[in-house]
Write a protein that holds these residues in place. Structure first.
Motif, PDB file in Angstrom:
ATOM      1  N   LEU A   9      42.556  51.051  37.324  1.00 15.45           N
ATOM      2  CA  LEU A   9      42.310  50.366  38.698  1.00 15.45           C
ATOM      3  C   LEU A   9      40.902  50.502  39.076  1.00 15.45           C
ATOM      4  CD1 LEU A   9      44.392  53.044  40.567  1.00 15.45           C
ATOM      5  CD2 LEU A   9      44.956  50.885  39.925  1.00 15.45           C
ATOM      6  N   ALA A  10      39.827  50.605  38.079  1.00 13.36           N
ATOM      7  CA  ALA A  10      38.271  50.440  38.150  1.00 13.36           C
ATOM      8  C   ALA A  10      37.869  51.169  39.612  1.00 13.36           C
ATOM      9  CB  ALA A  10      38.224  48.909  38.669  1.00 13.36           C
ATOM     10  N   CYS A  11      38.495  52.489  39.370  1.00  9.00           N
ATOM     11  CA  CYS A  11      38.315  53.395  40.624  1.00  9.00           C
ATOM     12  C   CYS A  11      37.172  54.668  40.006  1.00  9.00           C
ATOM     13  CB  CYS A  11      39.493  53.976  41.279  1.00  9.00           C
ATOM     14  SG  CYS A  11      40.286  52.657  42.466  1.00  9.00           S
ATOM     15  N   VAL A  68      37.336  54.622  45.839  1.00  7.90           N
ATOM     16  CA  VAL A  68      38.487  53.825  45.944  1.00  7.90           C
ATOM     17  C   VAL A  68      38.010  52.380  46.979  1.00  7.90           C
ATOM     18  CG1 VAL A  68      40.949  53.247  46.999  1.00  7.90           C
ATOM     19  CG2 VAL A  68      40.345  55.621  46.058  1.00  7.90           C
ATOM     20  N   PRO A  69      38.080  51.194  46.720  1.00  3.64           N
ATOM     21  CA  PRO A  69      37.603  50.208  47.610  1.00  3.64           C
ATOM     22  C   PRO A  69      38.175  50.274  49.004  1.00  3.64           C
ATOM     23  CG  PRO A  69      38.392  49.317  45.386  1.00  3.64           C
ATOM     24  CD  PRO A  69      38.790  50.828  45.593  1.00  3.64           C
ATOM     25  N   LEU A 101      49.600  58.609  52.609  1.00  4.29           N
ATOM     26  CA  LEU A 101      49.631  59.093  51.034  1.00  4.29           C
ATOM     27  C   LEU A 101      49.075  60.609  50.974  1.00  4.29           C
ATOM     28  CD1 LEU A 101      48.924  56.761  48.088  1.00  4.29           C
ATOM     29  CD2 LEU A 101      47.912  59.028  48.299  1.00  4.29           C
ATOM     30  N   LEU A 102      48.044  60.979  51.462  1.00  3.50           N
ATOM     31  CA  LEU A 102      47.537  62.070  51.329  1.00  3.50           C
ATOM     32  C   LEU A 102      48.425  63.184  51.951  1.00  3.50           C
ATOM     33  CD1 LEU A 102      43.829  61.662  51.742  1.00  3.50           C
ATOM     34  CD2 LEU A 102      44.940  61.646  49.669  1.00  3.50           C
ATOM     35  N   LEU A 139      47.504  55.215  42.598  1.00  2.00           N
ATOM     36  CA  LEU A 139      46.631  56.273  43.077  1.00  2.00           C
ATOM     37  C   LEU A 139      47.457  57.649  43.368  1.00  2.00           C
ATOM     38  CD1 LEU A 139      43.904  56.785  44.355  1.00  2.00           C
ATOM     39  CD2 LEU A 139      44.600  55.866  46.573  1.00  2.00           C
ATOM     40  N   GLU A 140      48.430  57.521  43.842  1.00  2.13           N
ATOM     41  CA  GLU A 140      49.198  58.673  44.167  1.00  2.13           C
ATOM     42  C   GLU A 140      49.508  59.451  42.826  1.00  2.13           C
ATOM     43  OE1 GLU A 140      53.599  60.181  45.968  1.00  2.13           O
ATOM     44  OE2 GLU A 140      52.780  58.013  46.256  1.00  2.13           O
ATOM     45  N   ARG A 141      49.626  58.762  41.679  1.00  2.00           N
ATOM     46  CA  ARG A 141      50.005  59.620  40.529  1.00  2.00           C
ATOM     47  C   ARG A 141      48.332  60.363  40.054  1.00  2.00           C
ATOM     48  NH1 ARG A 141      52.200  55.993  36.043  1.00  2.00           N
ATOM     49  NH2 ARG A 141      51.992  57.879  34.792  1.00  2.00           N
TER      50      ARG A 141
END
Length: 576
Positions: free
Chosen positions: A405-407, A425-426, A289-290, A324-326
Motif C-alpha cells: 500500500l506504500a503506507c 496513510v495518505p 473502520l476503527l 488497511l483493515e487487515r
C-alpha cells in the motif's frame, strides 16, 4: 595489479605523446632554421619522436581491439616500455645535441621542453613503473652526465640541478605508482566484496526460493487430507449419532478450523509474495473502520481485564480499506495478546498524512529483535510454539501489506513499558463517495448435477459423500479425460464443475473446465479448488477468471459458493 597498471598507462598515452610529437616538430624546425641542427639530423630526430608517438597510439588501438584473455599477456607492457625507452633516447639526444648552443640560449629552450616531457611522464606513465623509468631516465640522465663532464661552474651547477630534478621527479613518479597501486587494490577489494555480496544475495534468494518451494509443496500435500477431513466432517453432520460422538465431531471440527487458520495465513503470505493481491484505493472516513475493528476486539480485551480505548477522528483517508483493515486487525490483535495489564489505545495523528497509531502498555520489544518480529513464524517468548499465542505470521503479513500500500510502518518500543505501531496513510483530497454494499443471498440451496475433478481419491470420496448428502447428483473423477468418458454416457449437461487446480500428467483444472465447456458449447458454472501456494500457480489460477477457493475449504464456504454459482451463473472474468 600488473594488468591494471598496463591498461591504465596504455589508455592514458595518446594525448601526451601527441603533444610531445607536436613539440618535437616545432623545436626541430626551429633548430634547423637557426642552424643549430643540421637538416638531416633534425629531420631524423623529428621522425624518430613522431614514429614513437605513432607506435604508442597504434599500440593503444590494438589493445582496445584485443580480447580480454589477450590483454592479460605480458607482451603489452614490454612493448609499451620499449617504445617509451626509444622516445626517451630521442629526447635525451636532443639535450646533448643543442647543449653547445648556450650562446644563443637555445639550450634552455630545449631543456625546458625536455624537462616538461620528463615531468609529464609522471601522470602519463607513472601507473606502470617500468614504462615511467624507460622514458624518464633516458630523457634526463644524458644532459646531467654531459653537464658534469663539460667542466666549469655553470655546467657543474646545471649538473647538480639536474640531479636534484631527477631525484625529485623520480621520487614523485614512484610515489604516484604506489598511490595508483593502492587505488587499484582498493577498487579490486571493493569489487571482490561486491561479488561476495552478490553471491551471498544469490544464496539468500536461493534459500528463500527453496523455502517457498518447500512451503508450497508441504502446504499442498497437507491441505489435501485436511480438506478431505473437513468434507467428511460435513458429511457426518447429516448422520444421526449419539451425543458423545457429536462432541467428538465438534472437537475434530475445531482442530480442522485451527489448521485452516494456519493455511490461510500461509496463503496470505504466498499471495502477497506472488504479487496477485490487487490494491483498490478509495477515499473513506477512518472512524467507522476503527470503530468496527475495536468493537470486534472488545470481548478479547475485556477477558484479559485490559482497557481498549479508541480516540475519535474525523479524517478521510485514501487507500484500500480492506487491506488497511487487515493491517490494523493484526496490529491490534498483537497489542492485546502481549499486554497483560493496562490498556491498548487506538488513535490518529494528523499531519501531511494521517498516522494511525496503536499504543499498548505491554511487555515491549527488545531493540535487537525489532527487525525479527516481521519474519515468518518468529514470536518473542514463544520458542515452544504454543499455538494459543498465535502463528507468528501476523506481522509478516502486516509488513508485506504496508509495503504493497506504500503506507510506511514504524515501531517504537520500550522493554517493559509497551510499544507503539504507526501506519502512515495518505489523507483523501476529495470527500468519499459511498456506494451501498449489495449482498447476494443464496436462499434455498439449489440441487443439480455436479462434476468433481480431483486426483486425490479421499477428496473424491469426501466430495461425493458431502454433495450427495446435500441432494446433488455427483460424478467424481480424477482427470478431464475420465470426466469426458463418464459424461459420454450421461444424458444431462452438468450444472456445475468443481476442479482441483493441479491434476496428473501436467493437466490443470483450468484446461479440464475449458474442455467440458467446449464439449457442451456452454458457459457451465465452474470453480477451482487448490492447495497450491506457489506464486506462479497462484497467479495463473487467479487470472483464469474462475471462482478460486483455497484448501481446506469449509463446508459453509463450499455451500455458499455452490449456491451462488448455480443461482447466478459463472462469474465475470478477473482482469489481469
Amino acid at each position: 595489479m600488473r594488468i591494471e597498471q598496463v591498461a591504465a598507462v596504455i589508455r592514458n598515452v595518446s594525448l601526451g605523446v601527441a603533444a610531445a610529437a607536436c613539440a618535437a616538430i616545432v623545436l626541430g624546425a626551429t633548430f634547423i632554421q637557426l642552424g643549430v641542427l643540421p637538416l638531416r639530423e633534425g629531420v631524423i630526430w623529428m621522425t624518430w619522436i613522431c614514429t614513437c608517438a605513432y607506435a604508442h597510439i597504434a599500440l593503444r588501438r590494438a589493445y582496445d581491439k584485443a580480447t580480454l584473455p589477450t590483454r592479460c599477456g605480458q607482451g603489452w607492457g614490454m612493448a609499451f616500455a620499449a617504445i617509451a625507452f626509444a622516445e626517451g633516447i630521442g629526447w635525451g639526444w636532443l639535450s646533448i645535441a643543442v647543449a653547445p648552443s648556450i650562446e644563443h640560449g637555445l639550450d634552455m629552450v630545449a631543456l625546458t621542453v625536455i624537462l616538461a616531457v620528463a615531468a609529464g611522464s609522471i601522470p602519463a606513465f607513472g601507473s606502470y613503473l617500468p614504462a615511467f623509468a624507460a622514458i624518464f631516465l633516458p630523457t634526463t640522465l644524458p644532459f646531467a652526465v654531459w653537464s658534469a663532464l663539460a667542466g666549469g661552474l655553470l655546467h657543474a651547477t646545471e649538473a647538480g640541478l639536474m640531479v636534484i630534478f631527477i631525484a625529485g621527479m623520480g621520487g614523485l613518479g614512484v610515489q604516484f605508482n604506489r598511490n595508483f597501486s593502492k587505488l587499484v587494490t582498493l577498487r579490486l577489494e571493493r569489487e571482490r566484496l561486491a561479488e561476495d555480496l552478490l553471491r551471498q544475495r544469490d544464496l539468500a534468494e536461493q534459500a528463500n526460493q527453496a523455502k517457498s518451494q518447500f512451503l508450497a509443496a508441504a502446504s499442498h500435500d497437507l491441505r489435501q487430507p485436511v480438506h478431505a477431513l473437513g468434507l467428511f466432517v460435513g458429511a457426518l453432520r447429516g448422520v444421526a449419532m449419539p451425543k458423545q460422538a457429536v462432541q467428538l465431531l465438534d472437537q475434530i471440527e475445531a482442530s480442522v478450523m485451527a489448521l485452516d487458520d494456519l493455511f490461510s495465513a500461509l496463503l496470505d503470505v504466498s499471495r502477497l509474495d506472488a504479487g496477485i493481491v490487487q490494491v483498490r484505493s478509495q477515499a473513506f472516513p477512518i472512524q467507522p473502520l476503527l470503530t468496527r475493528i475495536v468493537r470486534d476486539f472488545e470481548a478479547e480485551a475485556s477477558g484479559k481485564s485490559i482497557g481498549l480505548v479508541l480516540w475519535p477522528s474525523s479524517i478521510n483517508v485514501e487507500t484500500d480499506p480492506l487491506l488497511l483493515e487487515r493491517i490494523l486487525r493484526n496490529i491490534i490483535a498483537n497489542a492485546i495478546r502481549y499486554t497483560d495489564h493496562g490498556r491498548v489505545v487506538v488513535g490518529c495523528r494528523r499531519g501531511r498524512a494521517l498516522r494511525v497509531q496503536v499504543w499498548d502498555t505491554g511487555r515491549g520489544i527488545p531493540a535487537d529483535q525489532k527487525a525479527r518480529i516481521f519474519q515468518e513464524f518468529y514470536q518473542i517468548e514463544n520458542q515452544q510454539r504454543d499455538r494459543s499465542k498465535g502463528l507468528g505470521l501476523g506481522l509478516a503479513i502486516v509488513r508485506r501489506l504496508t509495503d504493497l500500500l506504500a503506507c510506511p510502518l514504524d515501531v517504537q518500543s520500550t522493554l517493559g513499558r509497551g510499544s507503539c505501531f504507526s501506519v502512515t496513510v495518505p489523507v483523501a483530497r476529495e470527500a468519499p463517495h459511498w456506494e451501498p454494499t449489495v449482498v447476494r443471498s443464496v436462499g434455498a440451496l439449489q440441487r443439480g448435477f455436479v462434476v468433481v475433478i480431483d486426483d486425490e481419491m479421499p477428496i473424491q470420496q469426501a466430495m461425493y459423500s458431502l454433495l450427495t448428502s446435500w441432494g446433488h447428483e455427483v460424478i467424481a473423477v480424477s482427470s478431464g479425460d475420465a470426466a469426458m468418458k463418464r459424461l459420454a454416457s450421461h444424458p444431462a449437461r452438468p450444472d456445475l464443475i468443481i476442479a482441483d487446480y493441479r491434476l496428473p500428467n501436467g493437466e490443470t483444472g483450468i484446461k479440464s473446465i475449458q474442455r467440458l465447456r467446449a464439449e457442451y458449447n456452454a458457459e457451465i458454472p465452474a470453480m477451482l479448488i487448490t492447495g497450491d501456494t506457489a506464486p506462479d500457480r497462484l497467479i495463473e489460477a487467479s487470472r483464469s477468471g474462475f471462482l478460486l477457493l483455497h484448501k481446506p475449504v469449509t463446508n459453509s464456504q463450499l455451500r455458499a459458493a455452490i449456491g451462488n454459482l448455480m443461482k447466478h451463473g459463472a462469474p465475470d472474468a478477473v482482469d489481469d
